[in-house]
Scaffold this motif. Structure first.
Motif, PDB file in Angstrom:
ATOM      1  N   ASP A  88       0.830  -1.204   0.000  1.00 55.40           N
ATOM      2  CA  ASP A  88       0.000   0.000   0.000  1.00 55.40           C
ATOM      3  C   ASP A  88       0.867   1.258   0.000  1.00 55.40           C
ATOM      4  O   ASP A  88       1.413   1.638  -1.017  1.00 55.40           O
ATOM      5  N   LYS A  89       1.072   1.893   1.167  1.00 60.08           N
ATOM      6  CA  LYS A  89       1.851   3.116   1.259  1.00 60.08           C
ATOM      7  C   LYS A  89       3.189   2.905   1.969  1.00 60.08           C
ATOM      8  O   LYS A  89       3.814   3.850   2.443  1.00 60.08           O
ATOM      9  N   THR A  90       3.666   1.658   2.004  1.00 60.93           N
ATOM     10  CA  THR A  90       4.905   1.333   2.713  1.00 60.93           C
ATOM     11  C   THR A  90       5.805   0.467   1.839  1.00 60.93           C
ATOM     12  O   THR A  90       5.345  -0.496   1.242  1.00 60.93           O
ATOM     13  N   ASP A  91       7.073   0.837   1.769  1.00 62.68           N
ATOM     14  CA  ASP A  91       8.096   0.010   1.129  1.00 62.68           C
ATOM     15  C   ASP A  91       9.057  -0.484   2.208  1.00 62.68           C
ATOM     16  O   ASP A  91       9.581   0.316   2.991  1.00 62.68           O
ATOM     17  N   PHE A 102       7.691   4.982   4.789  1.00 56.79           N
ATOM     18  CA  PHE A 102       6.268   5.064   5.101  1.00 56.79           C
ATOM     19  C   PHE A 102       5.695   6.363   4.537  1.00 56.79           C
ATOM     20  O   PHE A 102       6.171   7.451   4.870  1.00 56.79           O
ATOM     21  N   LEU A 103       4.660   6.267   3.700  1.00 60.62           N
ATOM     22  CA  LEU A 103       3.905   7.444   3.289  1.00 60.62           C
ATOM     23  C   LEU A 103       2.802   7.660   4.320  1.00 60.62           C
ATOM     24  O   LEU A 103       1.725   7.070   4.252  1.00 60.62           O
ATOM     25  N   LEU A 104       3.100   8.505   5.294  1.00 58.21           N
ATOM     26  CA  LEU A 104       2.145   8.736   6.375  1.00 58.21           C
ATOM     27  C   LEU A 104       0.903   9.459   5.873  1.00 58.21           C
ATOM     28  O   LEU A 104      -0.211   9.209   6.331  1.00 58.21           O
ATOM     29  N   THR A 105       1.103  10.418   4.943  1.00 56.38           N
ATOM     30  CA  THR A 105       0.006  11.069   4.212  1.00 56.38           C
ATOM     31  C   THR A 105       0.447  11.176   2.769  1.00 56.38           C
ATOM     32  O   THR A 105       1.535  10.722   2.403  1.00 56.38           O
ATOM     33  N   ASP A 106      -0.357  11.822   1.933  1.00 58.31           N
ATOM     34  CA  ASP A 106       0.029  11.967   0.532  1.00 58.31           C
ATOM     35  C   ASP A 106       1.289  12.805   0.376  1.00 58.31           C
ATOM     36  O   ASP A 106       1.996  12.696  -0.625  1.00 58.31           O
ATOM     37  N   LYS A 107       1.605  13.655   1.376  1.00 59.06           N
ATOM     38  CA  LYS A 107       2.763  14.536   1.278  1.00 59.06           C
ATOM     39  C   LYS A 107       3.848  14.233   2.304  1.00 59.06           C
ATOM     40  O   LYS A 107       4.984  14.690   2.143  1.00 59.06           O
ATOM     41  N   VAL A 162      17.390   8.222   9.862  1.00 55.80           N
ATOM     42  CA  VAL A 162      15.994   8.613   9.941  1.00 55.80           C
ATOM     43  C   VAL A 162      15.807   9.853   9.083  1.00 55.80           C
ATOM     44  O   VAL A 162      16.561  10.830   9.221  1.00 55.80           O
ATOM     45  N   GLY A 163      14.825   9.831   8.181  1.00 52.43           N
ATOM     46  CA  GLY A 163      14.575  10.975   7.322  1.00 52.43           C
ATOM     47  C   GLY A 163      13.103  11.273   7.194  1.00 52.43           C
ATOM     48  O   GLY A 163      12.253  10.369   7.268  1.00 52.43           O
ATOM     49  N   LEU A 164      12.782  12.562   6.984  1.00 51.58           N
ATOM     50  CA  LEU A 164      11.420  13.008   6.770  1.00 51.58           C
ATOM     51  C   LEU A 164      11.366  13.886   5.531  1.00 51.58           C
ATOM     52  O   LEU A 164      12.299  14.646   5.256  1.00 51.58           O
ATOM     53  N   ALA A 165      10.264  13.789   4.788  1.00 53.87           N
ATOM     54  CA  ALA A 165      10.045  14.669   3.639  1.00 53.87           C
ATOM     55  C   ALA A 165       8.583  15.108   3.641  1.00 53.87           C
ATOM     56  O   ALA A 165       7.678  14.297   3.855  1.00 53.87           O
TER      57      ALA A 165
END
Length: 575
Positions: free
Chosen positions: A291-294, A334-339, A362-365
């Motif tokens: 789904d939204k996780t690799d 993890f795509l926590l939301t669309d952005k 650990v990274g965030l975008a």
């Protein structure tokens, strides 16, 4: 217990590698993971390049064609950059301090280059403290002949032919390059020439849901050299690079093997130095796409052998050692939301002669913003640990790996990309008292990168600026790392046949070593200007380039001449 964990992870990888397979349908970044999400959380550049000088990096080459070079990414040391081929290390482990020489590599057969600024140890393991330069190379159907000539009697001939034989794509590239060069020593009279022959054979075969790719490289460089501070009349280098690569992959899994051989011979009036290394790497990765996780897992085995003997100028030294590393890693995106993306990973390495190493990231975008915190390490070389020479040097077998921590904050869109960063390095190796030791204080490198892009009609402006403060633990400025670097490119095209470009290259003032006294000195800033033109008609491209337009005479590093004005003209015919 550790052995059992590694074995369990390897078995898990092999099982998933065989159990899941779908058609190849996504871009593979890093060439180690089928996930295309992680790259959003770090600074990287994905480019095509014809020469190592096209890379947006601080590359210091000790003279002109064929001379040694060192690469500094974000102020880290020259041995903190890892060069890879399709995601596999091509490191020369016979170098005493672990410095890799990108200038010796031809880019024939290279489709694109990914420059990763910042540590990627959780994917690549050792030596990726400052960043990674990954060269990708897969077969294509392009066919062409490219012939050019230039200043100093420079002649280049390249032939490439790629076509299908049934379901198999066969791709062959051949290149020969020769130049008379100039004297590397500024007051020298003898020209120091360079000649290289490069061969590249690539294949791609489709087996239903799986693809098999092979790549065989052979490079042979011959160069005339000068001593530091004098003109050497009969001093040459002979460098051979051999690389055999094979992988099998689909859209989620990859199993690859790479064999790298470096053979360097230096001959000074009949006295010989040899540096040889051989590295064999087996790598397997698999990505679970949920789904939204690799979730990407991998296992890697690497065996290296380093062997060198020196005698030139009365310097007698030798090393003959092998080293093995086994690593396993897992990365989760993890795509926590669309952005909003969260990317995290860890890697565990069991490296000969050292305690096991664990790194994490650990990274965030979010909507163009990115931030990350990463750790990395660099292992001491076999020379630093076991080498010795007749001038009193004796290696230190009790050395520990260097460890780093890097923080980055950045933002990017179609017009601007900016990043600020800081890297702290512990256990940095320092030379003291005829041996190496680990520094018990912290060395800091920090700075910012800014890229600006603008279009006005058919004109594009691209400006890249780098600012870095690179100091050791006593806050002493490090050598050959200017605070400021800048490249401005202005290009114009007419939507039909013409393409013109102009470059301003600025390399700021910095600290260096005097080539005669070896004392620290202030090296001045240098600006050079380049012009380029292409005219494309059907399948024929005519091109011409002028580098160092105003014939700036300068040395980098001190005591090593750089080229003055250089003119190149050529023709490329596709068929």
């Amino acid at each position: 217990m550790v052995y059992r964990i590694r074995t369990a992870l390897l078995v898990l990888f092999l099982w998933t590698n065989l159990a899941y397979s779908e058609p190849l349908e996504i871009t593979i970044y890093l060439m180690r993971s089928a996930s295309d999400l992680q790259h959003k959380t770090y600074t990287h550049e994905y480019i095509e390049a014809d020469d190592h000088k096209d890379l947006d990096l601080n590359i210091v080459q000790s003279g002109t064609e064929g001379q040694m070079s060192s690469t500094f990414i974000r102020g880290t040391n020259s041995n903190h950059t890892l060069f890879t081929f399709n995601g596999m290390p091509i490191k020369d482990h016979s170098t005493p301090t672990g410095v890799d020489d990108i200038s010796q590599h031809s880019f024939i057969g290279v489709n694109s280059i990914e420059i990763i600024k910042g540590p990627m140890a959780t994917v690549y393991g050792p030596n990726a403290v400052g960043g990674v330069v990954n060269m990708t190379s897969y077969a294509t159907t392009e066919k062409f002949v490219d012939i050019s000539t230039g200043t100093n009697n420079t002649q280049i001939q390249t032939v490439k032919f790629g076509d299908y034989v049934g379901k198999h794509l066969i791709d062959v590239t051949l290149q020969n390059k020769a130049t008379e060069g100039i004297s590397v020593y500024p007051q020298g009279s003898e020209k120091d020439g360079f000649e290289t022959q490069n061969y590249n054979l690539r294949t791609t075969s489709n087996l239903g849901k799986w693809w098999i790719n092979t790549n065989i490289n052979s490079k042979h460089n011959q160069a005339d050299l000068d001593n530091s501070g004098s003109d050497a009349i009969n001093y040459t280098s002979d460098w051979r690079f051999k690389n055999q690569y094979i992988d099998i992959l689909d859209g989620k899994s990859k199993l690859a093997f790479n064999n790298v051989v470096h053979e360097r011979t230096y001959n000074n009036n009949g006295t010989i130095d040899t540096y040889d290394s051989n590295t064999k790497t087996l790598l397997g990765t698999h990505t679970f796409k949920l789904d939204k996780t690799d979730i990407s897992i991998g296992a890697e085995h690497e065996n290296t052998k380093a062997d060198f003997n020196t005698n030139i100028n009365g310097y007698v030294s030798s090393v003959d050692q092998t080293r093995t590393n086994n690593g396993v890693f897992v990365n989760l995106d993890f795509l926590l939301t669309d952005k909003l993306l969260l990317s995290t990973g860890t890697r565990y390495d069991a490296l000969d002669a050292f305690d096991d190493q664990q790194t994490y990231r650990v990274g965030l975008a979010y909507d163009g913003w990115r931030t990350s915190y990463s750790t990395a390490y660099k292992a001491p070389t076999v020379y630093e640990m076991y080498g010795k020479d007749n001038f009193g040097f004796l290696g230190n077998p009790n050395l520990n790996p260097e460890n780093s921590k890097t923080f980055e904050l950045g933002y990017g869109n179609n017009y601007i990309d900016v990043a600020i960063y800081q890297t702290e390095i512990d256990n940095l190796l320092v030379y003291e008292g005829n041996t190496y030791r680990n520094d018990n204080a912290t060395s800091v490198r920090k700075g910012a990168d800014v890229t600006l892009t603008a279009h006005k009609g058919n004109i594009r402006f691209l400006n890249k600026t780098g600012y870095v403060i690179a100091q050791d633990s006593s806050e002493t400025e490090l050598l050959r790392r200017p605070q400021w670097q800048n490249n401005l490119n202005v290009s114009w095209y007419d939507n039909k046949n013409w393409y013109l470009s102009a470059d301003w290259n600025y390399y700021g003032s910095h600290k260096d070593l005097d080539s005669s006294t070896f004392a620290r000195m202030d090296a001045p800033a240098v600006s050079t200007f380049d012009l380029g033109a292409k005219y494309i008609k059907d399948k024929v491209t005519y091109y011409s380039n002028i580098t160092n337009l105003f014939d700036k005479q300068y040395e980098r590093p001190d005591g090593y001449n750089q080229n003055g004005r250089m003119l190149t003209a050529g023709i490329k015919i596709k068929f």
